[in-house]
Design an enzyme around this catalytic site. Structure first.
Site, PDB file in Angstrom:
ATOM      1  N   VAL A 152       0.821  -1.218   0.000  1.00 44.84           N
ATOM      2  CA  VAL A 152       0.000   0.000   0.000  1.00 44.84           C
ATOM      3  C   VAL A 152       0.855   1.269   0.000  1.00 44.84           C
ATOM      4  O   VAL A 152       0.366   2.350  -0.295  1.00 44.84           O
ATOM      5  CB  VAL A 152      -1.020   0.055   1.169  1.00 44.84           C
ATOM      6  CG1 VAL A 152      -2.120  -0.977   1.000  1.00 44.84           C
ATOM      7  CG2 VAL A 152      -0.332  -0.088   2.514  1.00 44.84           C
TER       8      VAL A 152
ATOM      9  N   ALA B  72      -8.165  -2.919   4.582  1.00 42.47           N
ATOM     10  CA  ALA B  72      -7.886  -3.655   5.831  1.00 42.47           C
ATOM     11  C   ALA B  72      -6.398  -3.786   6.102  1.00 42.47           C
ATOM     12  O   ALA B  72      -6.011  -4.184   7.197  1.00 42.47           O
ATOM     13  CB  ALA B  72      -8.533  -5.038   5.780  1.00 42.47           C
TER      14      ALA B  72
ATOM     15  N   LEU C 192     -10.959   0.151   7.670  1.00 38.04           N
ATOM     16  CA  LEU C 192     -11.085  -0.393   9.019  1.00 38.04           C
ATOM     17  C   LEU C 192     -10.266   0.405  10.030  1.00 38.04           C
ATOM     18  O   LEU C 192      -9.099   0.731   9.767  1.00 38.04           O
ATOM     19  CB  LEU C 192     -10.624  -1.860   9.040  1.00 38.04           C
ATOM     20  CG  LEU C 192     -11.758  -2.881   8.844  1.00 38.04           C
ATOM     21  CD1 LEU C 192     -12.446  -2.670   7.524  1.00 38.04           C
ATOM     22  CD2 LEU C 192     -11.250  -4.286   8.961  1.00 38.04           C
TER      23      LEU C 192
ATOM     24  N   LYS D 101      -8.344   1.625  19.447  1.00 40.19           N
ATOM     25  CA  LYS D 101      -7.093   2.269  19.887  1.00 40.19           C
ATOM     26  C   LYS D 101      -6.890   3.632  19.226  1.00 40.19           C
ATOM     27  O   LYS D 101      -6.026   4.411  19.629  1.00 40.19           O
ATOM     28  CB  LYS D 101      -5.911   1.348  19.620  1.00 40.19           C
ATOM     29  CG  LYS D 101      -5.982   0.097  20.498  1.00 40.19           C
ATOM     30  CD  LYS D 101      -4.845  -0.841  20.298  1.00 40.19           C
ATOM     31  CE  LYS D 101      -4.890  -1.992  21.303  1.00 40.19           C
ATOM     32  NZ  LYS D 101      -6.123  -2.796  21.229  1.00 40.19           N
TER      33      LYS D 101
ATOM     34  N   VAL E  57     -12.129 -11.448  18.603  1.00 40.78           N
ATOM     35  CA  VAL E  57     -11.927 -12.670  19.388  1.00 40.78           C
ATOM     36  C   VAL E  57     -11.014 -13.626  18.622  1.00 40.78           C
ATOM     37  O   VAL E  57     -11.293 -13.974  17.475  1.00 40.78           O
ATOM     38  CB  VAL E  57     -13.288 -13.376  19.641  1.00 40.78           C
ATOM     39  CG1 VAL E  57     -13.083 -14.650  20.458  1.00 40.78           C
ATOM     40  CG2 VAL E  57     -14.259 -12.442  20.316  1.00 40.78           C
ATOM     41  N   GLY E  58      -9.929 -14.022  19.237  1.00 45.20           N
ATOM     42  CA  GLY E  58      -9.057 -15.044  18.639  1.00 45.20           C
ATOM     43  C   GLY E  58      -8.130 -14.545  17.554  1.00 45.20           C
ATOM     44  O   GLY E  58      -7.443 -15.352  16.926  1.00 45.20           O
TER      45      GLY E  58
ATOM     46  N   THR F 206      -2.406  -8.417  33.422  1.00 45.75           N
ATOM     47  CA  THR F 206      -1.732  -7.118  33.501  1.00 45.75           C
ATOM     48  C   THR F 206      -2.309  -6.275  34.648  1.00 45.75           C
ATOM     49  O   THR F 206      -1.582  -5.687  35.430  1.00 45.75           O
ATOM     50  CB  THR F 206      -1.860  -6.354  32.171  1.00 45.75           C
ATOM     51  OG1 THR F 206      -3.203  -6.423  31.749  1.00 45.75           O
ATOM     52  CG2 THR F 206      -0.964  -6.927  31.111  1.00 45.75           C
TER      53      THR F 206
ATOM     54  N   GLU G 234      -0.430   0.516  26.660  1.00 45.18           N
ATOM     55  CA  GLU G 234      -1.730  -0.129  26.909  1.00 45.18           C
ATOM     56  C   GLU G 234      -2.622   0.767  27.758  1.00 45.18           C
ATOM     57  O   GLU G 234      -2.126   1.433  28.676  1.00 45.18           O
ATOM     58  CB  GLU G 234      -1.504  -1.425  27.694  1.00 45.18           C
ATOM     59  CG  GLU G 234      -1.573  -2.664  26.861  1.00 45.18           C
ATOM     60  CD  GLU G 234      -1.560  -3.915  27.739  1.00 45.18           C
ATOM     61  OE1 GLU G 234      -1.894  -4.962  27.216  1.00 45.18           O
ATOM     62  OE2 GLU G 234      -1.209  -3.845  28.934  1.00 45.18           O
TER      63      GLU G 234
END
Ligand SMILES: NC(=O)c1ccc[n+]([C@@H]2O[C@H](COP(=O)([O-])OP(=O)(O)OC[C@H]3O[C@@H](n4cnc5c(N)ncnc54)[C@H](OP(=O)(O)O)[C@@H]3O)[C@@H](O)[C@H]2O)c1
Length: 331
Positions: A62, A81, A123, A127, A169-170, A193, A255
């Site tokens: 890209v 994406a 997408l 965050k 998830v996953g 954490t 985080e």
């Protein structure tokens, strides 16, 4: 929606790209599906599973404007994406992450405009809302580029929107496969954490469904956010291995304790729909759209001034039983 249309998916070999293309081929009869990514092995492996005559595999980066423009010829719909998305890697290699996530976004926009693409959905991630790490900051810049691109269409039909959601998830490198591996390797405890930590969760299929709907809903300029549940990381650990004690290891650099999808500062231009939110553009486009009414005829209402959508104050939490079921799907 996608019957007889040509669809371009940057990052088509990734977790999202593959799931999106699987649904696209099961449900529609697209004219052409262009997978755009760098690694030939991932494309080769994907070709073994996805070999319908409409499939086209383009090797490319890209960051390479010319190649992106070439690969987007004759395309009607674009899903963007492709991204670098590992938080620690982005902190350590900031300029690499900026080149892919920011310059890459610009190249996708310019190629879509040059090729008269109808609709582009990019997408994003939770965050990117009030970001504290470089990955989130690059995705916020990417979001801003896509929203503002609606201002430079020069009377052309091309429209751009963004979809923002939380942890899949996953997905590769995420906490669920990490815990699963530790458990399978015979761990005596699970690292946590912070006991208070919460995250938004979405399944890959829900993410794909939401992106597909966004193509139908969009006027151009929206940032779509699905209503999805939160979960406590300690609950996830207890669901996967009820017998294992937890070991506190402390929050890692970059985080957050809780993730955010819509900040209070966005509330004055956010609409709530039955199953999702729309953050309308804060900038005024030459062509004004009614963001409270979408392309599917669904109506939204403005949220209150004090509204924010954050994983710890979310009204929908996954129970330990629900997390156990999710864990079984990903065992
Ligand atoms: N997974 C999550 O939990 C999550 C949550 C929220 C949002 N998102 C967003 O969803 C999108 C898709 O995520 P994913 O989970 O599918 O990621 P993924 O599995 O890591 O896939 C990333 C894809 O992008 C391609 N790619 C990376 N750099 C590229 C470049 N410079 N040029 C062309 N292609 C490139 C990769 O292929 P090559 O390496 O072969 O190029 C791969 O196909 C990303 O934008 C991410 O920010 C993900």
């Amino acid at each position: 929606m996608f019957d007889g249309k040509s669809v371009f998916i940057s990052g088509g070999t990734g977790s999202f790209g593959r799931a999106f293309i699987r649904t696209l081929l099961n449900r529609y009869q697209p004219k052409r599906v262009v997978v755009f990514s760098r690694d030939e092995l991932k494309q080769y492996e994907m070709q073994q599973e996805f070999n319908a005559p409409c499939m086209r595999y383009f090797l490319g980066d890209v960051r390479d404007a010319e190649r992106v423009q070439q690969a987007m010829r004759g395309i009607d719909f674009v899903v963007h994406a492709a991204a670098l998305k590992q938080v620690p890697a982005a902190e350590y290699n900031p300029s690499e992450c900026i080149r892919t996530n920011v310059n890459g976004a610009e190249n996708i926009i310019n190629a879509a405009l040059a090729n008269g693409v109808e609709k582009v959905v990019a997408l994003s991630t939770d965050k990117a809302s009030s970001p504290i790490n470089l990955y989130g900051a690059t995705k916020l810049l990417s979001d801003k580029l896509f929203i503002a691109a609606n201002n430079i269409t020069g009377g052309q039909q091309t429209r751009f929107a963004v979809v923002r959601y939380g942890n899949v998830v996953g997905s590769r490198g995420s906490v669920l496969p990490f815990f699963r591996k530790l458990i399978n390797d015979g761990a005596v405890d699970l690292p946590i954490t912070d006991e208070r930590m919460t995250r938004f969760w979405i399944t890959l299929d829900e993410g794909v469904e939401f992106v597909m709907k966004s193509f139908q809903r969009m006027h151009g300029g929206e940032l779509f956010v699905p209503k999805i549940p939160s979960a406590r990381i300690v609950d996830l650990a207890s669901a996967l291995a009820p017998e294992l004690p937890h070991r506190l290891v402390g929050i890692r650099p970059g985080e957050k304790l809780h993730e955010m999808m819509i900040s209070r500062d966005d509330s004055n231009h956010t609409f709530e729909f039955a199953r999702h939110f729309v953050i309308a553009p804060s900038i005024v486009f030459t062509e004004q759209s009614d963001y409270a009414l979408d392309g599917l005829g669904e109506r939204g209402v403005p949220v209150s001034e004090s509204f924010e959508y954050v994983s710890d104050t979310n009204t929908h939490y996954l129970s330990i039983d629900e997390l156990r079921q999710l864990g079984q799907v990903w065992s």
